[in-house]
Design a protein around this motif. Sequence first.
Motif, short mmCIF file in Angstrom:
data_model
loop_
_atom_site.label_atom_id
_atom_site.label_comp_id
_atom_site.label_asym_id
_atom_site.label_seq_id
_atom_site.Cartn_x
_atom_site.Cartn_y
_atom_site.Cartn_z
N ASP A 150 -3.64 -0.82 9.47
CA ASP A 150 -4.02 -2.22 9.25
C ASP A 150 -2.95 -3.09 9.90
N ASP A 151 -3.37 -4.17 10.54
CA ASP A 151 -2.39 -5.00 11.24
C ASP A 151 -1.71 -6.03 10.34
N GLN A 152 -2.11 -6.09 9.07
CA GLN A 152 -1.49 -7.03 8.14
C GLN A 152 -0.44 -6.33 7.30
N ASP A 153 0.79 -6.82 7.37
CA ASP A 153 1.90 -6.19 6.65
C ASP A 153 1.65 -6.11 5.15
N LEU A 154 1.12 -7.18 4.56
CA LEU A 154 0.91 -7.19 3.12
C LEU A 154 -0.16 -6.19 2.70
N ARG A 189 -0.88 -3.35 4.27
CA ARG A 189 -0.26 -2.03 4.36
C ARG A 189 0.68 -1.78 3.18
N LEU A 190 1.44 -2.81 2.81
CA LEU A 190 2.37 -2.67 1.69
C LEU A 190 1.62 -2.34 0.40
N ARG A 233 0.16 1.21 0.62
CA ARG A 233 1.23 2.20 0.51
C ARG A 233 1.69 2.35 -0.93
N GLU A 291 1.94 4.92 8.68
CA GLU A 291 1.35 3.59 8.76
C GLU A 291 1.24 3.16 10.22
N ALA A 345 0.00 -0.31 12.72
CA ALA A 345 -0.39 -1.72 12.77
C ALA A 345 -1.39 -2.00 13.89
N ASP A 346 -1.75 -0.98 14.64
CA ASP A 346 -2.75 -1.15 15.69
C ASP A 346 -3.51 0.16 15.89
N ASP A 358 -8.55 -0.23 9.21
CA ASP A 358 -9.01 -1.60 9.38
C ASP A 358 -9.84 -1.68 10.67
#
Length: 218
Positions: A8-12, A14-15, A18, A32, A34-35, A54
């Motif tokens: 998923d490209d959104q940090d929140l 993924r957090l 996780r 993880e 992000a792309d 995502d």
Amino acid sequence: MIRVLIADDQDLVRLGLRALVESEDDLVLAGEAADGLRAVELARRERPDVVLMDIRMPGIDGIEATRRIVADPGLAGTRVVVLTTFELDEYVFDALRHGASGFLTKDTRPGELLRAIRLVAEGEALLSPSVTRRVVREFATRPSRAPRPHPRLDALTDREREVVGLVGEGMNNEEIAARLVVSPATARTHVSRAMGKLGARDRAQLVVFAYQSGLVSG
């Protein structure tokens, strides 16, 4: 242990995912991304059991990443669950068509997400055929999506073709058995053989094939 890869490209996002995965004794984080390209790279290296994917990501999107993962012979045991903001996202059908085992909306409750991860890891389709059918009906019957018969459709017997159509209507094995006046075990055998001949990873994809091939009317 069930190994889970998060893409998923959104940090929140993924957090949060996780934290949820790491809170469970039977789940372990496999990585993880992000792309989309990174997701494919990690999947090939880590060989996770489940990928939470995502759709909208930079590089390549989740649909193309799903296609590459599903097409990789070395990842035959990896299942992809697509994450989407809207239940009837126009990209959901394409993700299912390319081999995703189902989809979840991003507002899914944590308990439901954990259940989905475990279900898919066991090789089951995340969605009941009737739910998948609702998504496929929305997009597969649009004028721009004319039926495209599966290239191996001719390998099916008449009975197997009939069974695939019934799966596409959302029937389970017991309902198919009752319709065809056969035992549930026989219905299950027909479904399994059809899946094998068509290369369907689960019933969700079999529903997609049924609509693509015109075995179920919209």
